[in-house]
Design a protein around this motif. Structure first.
Motif, PDB file in Angstrom:
ATOM      1  N   VAL A 115       0.843  -1.191   0.000  1.00 26.44           N
ATOM      2  CA  VAL A 115       0.000   0.000   0.000  1.00 26.44           C
ATOM      3  C   VAL A 115       0.880   1.244   0.000  1.00 26.44           C
ATOM      4  O   VAL A 115       2.054   1.187   0.362  1.00 26.44           O
ATOM      5  N   ALA A 116       0.302   2.358  -0.405  1.00 26.36           N
ATOM      6  CA  ALA A 116       1.011   3.632  -0.425  1.00 26.36           C
ATOM      7  C   ALA A 116       0.200   4.660   0.352  1.00 26.36           C
ATOM      8  O   ALA A 116      -0.999   4.462   0.620  1.00 26.36           O
ATOM      9  N   GLU A 117       0.856   5.753   0.729  1.00 21.26           N
ATOM     10  CA  GLU A 117       0.145   6.822   1.437  1.00 21.26           C
ATOM     11  C   GLU A 117      -1.039   7.298   0.591  1.00 21.26           C
ATOM     12  O   GLU A 117      -0.917   7.519  -0.606  1.00 21.26           O
ATOM     13  N   GLY A 118      -2.193   7.432   1.262  1.00 19.79           N
ATOM     14  CA  GLY A 118      -3.398   7.872   0.574  1.00 19.79           C
ATOM     15  C   GLY A 118      -4.298   6.749   0.127  1.00 19.79           C
ATOM     16  O   GLY A 118      -5.483   6.979  -0.179  1.00 19.79           O
ATOM     17  N   ASP A 119      -3.771   5.490   0.060  1.00 15.15           N
ATOM     18  CA  ASP A 119      -4.625   4.346  -0.294  1.00 15.15           C
ATOM     19  C   ASP A 119      -5.692   4.125   0.766  1.00 15.15           C
ATOM     20  O   ASP A 119      -5.465   4.335   1.961  1.00 15.15           O
ATOM     21  N   ARG A 120      -6.853   3.707   0.325  1.00  9.90           N
ATOM     22  CA  ARG A 120      -7.928   3.330   1.241  1.00  9.90           C
ATOM     23  C   ARG A 120      -8.221   1.844   1.079  1.00  9.90           C
ATOM     24  O   ARG A 120      -8.442   1.370  -0.033  1.00  9.90           O
ATOM     25  N   VAL A 121      -8.185   1.133   2.162  1.00 10.10           N
ATOM     26  CA  VAL A 121      -8.380  -0.311   2.150  1.00 10.10           C
ATOM     27  C   VAL A 121      -9.300  -0.716   3.288  1.00 10.10           C
ATOM     28  O   VAL A 121      -9.453   0.017   4.273  1.00 10.10           O
ATOM     29  N   GLU A 122      -9.909  -1.871   3.152  1.00 11.02           N
ATOM     30  CA  GLU A 122     -10.718  -2.435   4.226  1.00 11.02           C
ATOM     31  C   GLU A 122      -9.871  -3.462   4.973  1.00 11.02           C
ATOM     32  O   GLU A 122      -9.273  -4.348   4.353  1.00 11.02           O
ATOM     33  N   VAL A 123      -9.805  -3.338   6.291  1.00  6.84           N
ATOM     34  CA  VAL A 123      -8.969  -4.225   7.091  1.00  6.84           C
ATOM     35  C   VAL A 123      -9.749  -4.750   8.283  1.00  6.84           C
ATOM     36  O   VAL A 123     -10.777  -4.179   8.679  1.00  6.84           O
ATOM     37  N   THR A 124      -9.239  -5.830   8.853  1.00  8.21           N
ATOM     38  CA  THR A 124      -9.758  -6.369  10.107  1.00  8.21           C
ATOM     39  C   THR A 124      -8.645  -6.279  11.152  1.00  8.21           C
ATOM     40  O   THR A 124      -7.514  -6.710  10.898  1.00  8.21           O
ATOM     41  N   ILE A 125      -8.955  -5.718  12.295  1.00  7.53           N
ATOM     42  CA  ILE A 125      -7.966  -5.581  13.357  1.00  7.53           C
ATOM     43  C   ILE A 125      -7.797  -6.937  14.036  1.00  7.53           C
ATOM     44  O   ILE A 125      -8.737  -7.476  14.622  1.00  7.53           O
ATOM     45  N   GLU A 147     -12.578  -5.453  14.946  1.00  5.41           N
ATOM     46  CA  GLU A 147     -13.264  -4.516  14.057  1.00  5.41           C
ATOM     47  C   GLU A 147     -12.829  -4.722  12.603  1.00  5.41           C
ATOM     48  O   GLU A 147     -11.664  -4.964  12.315  1.00  5.41           O
ATOM     49  N   THR A 148     -13.794  -4.611  11.690  1.00  2.27           N
ATOM     50  CA  THR A 148     -13.512  -4.554  10.254  1.00  2.27           C
ATOM     51  C   THR A 148     -13.969  -3.196   9.764  1.00  2.27           C
ATOM     52  O   THR A 148     -15.129  -2.820   9.948  1.00  2.27           O
ATOM     53  N   LEU A 149     -13.067  -2.462   9.166  1.00  2.00           N
ATOM     54  CA  LEU A 149     -13.368  -1.077   8.810  1.00  2.00           C
ATOM     55  C   LEU A 149     -12.514  -0.601   7.654  1.00  2.00           C
ATOM     56  O   LEU A 149     -11.494  -1.214   7.330  1.00  2.00           O
ATOM     57  N   ALA A 150     -12.952   0.502   7.011  1.00  2.00           N
ATOM     58  CA  ALA A 150     -12.169   1.139   5.960  1.00  2.00           C
ATOM     59  C   ALA A 150     -11.190   2.107   6.604  1.00  2.00           C
ATOM     60  O   ALA A 150     -11.539   2.832   7.545  1.00  2.00           O
ATOM     61  N   VAL A 151      -9.958   2.103   6.101  1.00  2.00           N
ATOM     62  CA  VAL A 151      -8.926   2.996   6.633  1.00  2.00           C
ATOM     63  C   VAL A 151      -8.203   3.667   5.479  1.00  2.00           C
ATOM     64  O   VAL A 151      -8.186   3.159   4.351  1.00  2.00           O
ATOM     65  N   GLU A 152      -7.583   4.815   5.787  1.00  2.00           N
ATOM     66  CA  GLU A 152      -6.715   5.493   4.829  1.00  2.00           C
ATOM     67  C   GLU A 152      -5.282   5.425   5.340  1.00  2.00           C
ATOM     68  O   GLU A 152      -5.017   5.780   6.497  1.00  2.00           O
ATOM     69  N   VAL A 153      -4.371   4.977   4.489  1.00  4.74           N
ATOM     70  CA  VAL A 153      -2.963   4.854   4.861  1.00  4.74           C
ATOM     71  C   VAL A 153      -2.357   6.254   4.953  1.00  4.74           C
ATOM     72  O   VAL A 153      -2.442   7.052   4.021  1.00  4.74           O
ATOM     73  N   THR A 154      -1.747   6.559   6.106  1.00  6.76           N
ATOM     74  CA  THR A 154      -1.193   7.895   6.339  1.00  6.76           C
ATOM     75  C   THR A 154       0.332   7.939   6.334  1.00  6.76           C
ATOM     76  O   THR A 154       0.920   8.991   6.119  1.00  6.76           O
ATOM     77  N   ASP A 155       0.986   6.799   6.576  1.00  6.00           N
ATOM     78  CA  ASP A 155       2.454   6.785   6.611  1.00  6.00           C
ATOM     79  C   ASP A 155       2.920   5.372   6.315  1.00  6.00           C
ATOM     80  O   ASP A 155       2.328   4.396   6.811  1.00  6.00           O
ATOM     81  N   VAL A 156       3.961   5.241   5.495  1.00  6.09           N
ATOM     82  CA  VAL A 156       4.468   3.930   5.089  1.00  6.09           C
ATOM     83  C   VAL A 156       5.950   3.846   5.420  1.00  6.09           C
ATOM     84  O   VAL A 156       6.746   4.675   4.952  1.00  6.09           O
ATOM     85  N   LYS A 157       6.314   2.889   6.252  1.00  5.05           N
ATOM     86  CA  LYS A 157       7.701   2.601   6.587  1.00  5.05           C
ATOM     87  C   LYS A 157       8.106   1.297   5.900  1.00  5.05           C
ATOM     88  O   LYS A 157       7.257   0.564   5.375  1.00  5.05           O
ATOM     89  N   PRO A 158       9.423   0.975   5.904  1.00  3.68           N
ATOM     90  CA  PRO A 158       9.827  -0.265   5.242  1.00  3.68           C
ATOM     91  C   PRO A 158       9.132  -1.523   5.764  1.00  3.68           C
ATOM     92  O   PRO A 158       8.793  -2.397   4.986  1.00  3.68           O
ATOM     93  N   ARG A 159       8.901  -1.602   7.076  1.00  2.16           N
ATOM     94  CA  ARG A 159       8.353  -2.833   7.643  1.00  2.16           C
ATOM     95  C   ARG A 159       6.951  -2.676   8.228  1.00  2.16           C
ATOM     96  O   ARG A 159       6.322  -3.653   8.596  1.00  2.16           O
ATOM     97  N   PHE A 160       6.445  -1.474   8.332  1.00  2.00           N
ATOM     98  CA  PHE A 160       5.102  -1.258   8.873  1.00  2.00           C
ATOM     99  C   PHE A 160       4.607   0.116   8.461  1.00  2.00           C
ATOM    100  O   PHE A 160       5.384   0.952   7.969  1.00  2.00           O
ATOM    101  N   GLY A 161       3.289   0.337   8.645  1.00  2.00           N
ATOM    102  CA  GLY A 161       2.717   1.624   8.291  1.00  2.00           C
ATOM    103  C   GLY A 161       1.617   1.999   9.257  1.00  2.00           C
ATOM    104  O   GLY A 161       1.286   1.250  10.193  1.00  2.00           O
ATOM    105  N   PHE A 162       1.034   3.178   9.042  1.00  2.00           N
ATOM    106  CA  PHE A 162      -0.041   3.678   9.890  1.00  2.00           C
ATOM    107  C   PHE A 162      -1.235   4.057   9.026  1.00  2.00           C
ATOM    108  O   PHE A 162      -1.075   4.500   7.887  1.00  2.00           O
ATOM    109  N   ALA A 163      -2.419   3.884   9.590  1.00  2.00           N
ATOM    110  CA  ALA A 163      -3.646   4.219   8.862  1.00  2.00           C
ATOM    111  C   ALA A 163      -4.681   4.742   9.845  1.00  2.00           C
ATOM    112  O   ALA A 163      -4.629   4.446  11.049  1.00  2.00           O
ATOM    113  N   GLU A 164      -5.623   5.525   9.310  1.00  2.00           N
ATOM    114  CA  GLU A 164      -6.691   6.090  10.131  1.00  2.00           C
ATOM    115  C   GLU A 164      -8.037   5.629   9.591  1.00  2.00           C
ATOM    116  O   GLU A 164      -8.224   5.536   8.372  1.00  2.00           O
TER     117      GLU A 164
END
Length: 261
Positions: free
Chosen positions: A199-209, A235-252
């Motif tokens: 995924v890249a910053e700005g992508d929106r995906v559906e995920v399950t925590i 929870e299963t929800l839509a998120v937007e990727v906000t930051d991408v690191k080599p081994r992990f990222g963050f989404a809201e």
């Protein structure tokens, strides 16, 4: 004699095969490219100045592999593997993959330059073409978090190439090492932190925590890649990727958003 010409004399006095060895030394000092134990690939390695510098920095626990169309004379003082071949040919790429091993390379470096025609726009275009070949090799060989350094001539296609490099790395800098000649149009793009995220910053995906992280964030996985999300386990929800690191990222979380990836 100018200060730049001193690099030629220094290379002879200090046993380096080419004055370009000091360019890699300066790039390393600027961007912290080489470390003990690293696996380094040098494209366009003849006559071997960059191989000498890389071997000194990675030490006995590291691996240095050089590739060039020209024959590279053996380096008596260093354990370096060399491959004579064309990087556009699968045979050469096969031997290079074998030399690097499954763990991948920590650094892919390219000092390749085209045969000069004297026509600036053509020489620039050819240098970008070689740089793209080097980027393809980096994409094939680099381990997650690895670094890439490549020479390219300044010109109209440089910004577009830099943008393409930026897509796969945490950040990219343009560096002009002091050892480059005054009249040269060459610069080096230094890209740090190779990212293999799906995924890249700005992508929106559906995920399950699926898990809870140490800081209380929820952890979701996209094709094995870890995303930290401010959500609860289950929870299963839509998120937007906000930051991408080599081994992990963050989404809201994004309410009512349609996934885009």
């Amino acid at each position: 004699m100018s200060g730049k010409d001193d690099y030629y004399n220094r290379s002879k006095q200090q046993g380096y095969r080419a004055r370009s060895a000091y360019k890699l030394k300066q790039l390393d000092e600027e961007a912290d490219l080489l470390a003990p134990g690293d696996t380094v690939v040098d494209l366009g390695a003849a006559p071997g100045g960059w191989l000498q510098v890389a071997a000194e920095e990675v030490g006995e626990g590291g691996t240095v592999v050089g590739v060039d169309l020209q024959r590279i004379e053996a380096l008596d003082d260093h354990d370096v593997e060399t491959i004579r071949g064309d990087m556009t040919e699968e045979r050469t790429r096969h031997y290079l993959r074998e030399a690097v091993g499954e763990r991948g390379a920590d650094v892919v470096a390219s000092d390749m330059a085209p045969n000069m025609t004297g026509e600036y726009s053509l020489d620039h275009a050819r240098s970008v073409h070689l740089a793209r070949q080097a980027l393809d090799t980096a994409d094939e060989l680099l381990a997650t978090g690895g670094d890439f350094v490549v020479k390219v001539f300044q010109g109209e296609d440089l910004d577009a190439f830099r943008d393409d490099v930026s897509e796969s790395f945490q950040y990219v800098r343009t560096v002009s090492p002091p050892a480059s000649r005054d009249a040269s149009s060459e610069v080096y793009l230094v890209a740090k932190g190779y990212t293999t995220s799906p995924v890249a910053e700005g992508d929106r995906v559906e995920v399950t925590i699926e898990e809870e992280g140490d800081e209380g964030d929820g952890i979701a996985y996209v094709d094995g890649y870890t995303l930290f999300v401010d959500a609860d386990v289950g929870e299963t929800l839509a998120v937007e990727v906000t930051d991408v690191k080599p081994r992990f990222g963050f989404a809201e979380p994004v309410d009512g958003a349609e996934p885009s990836a």
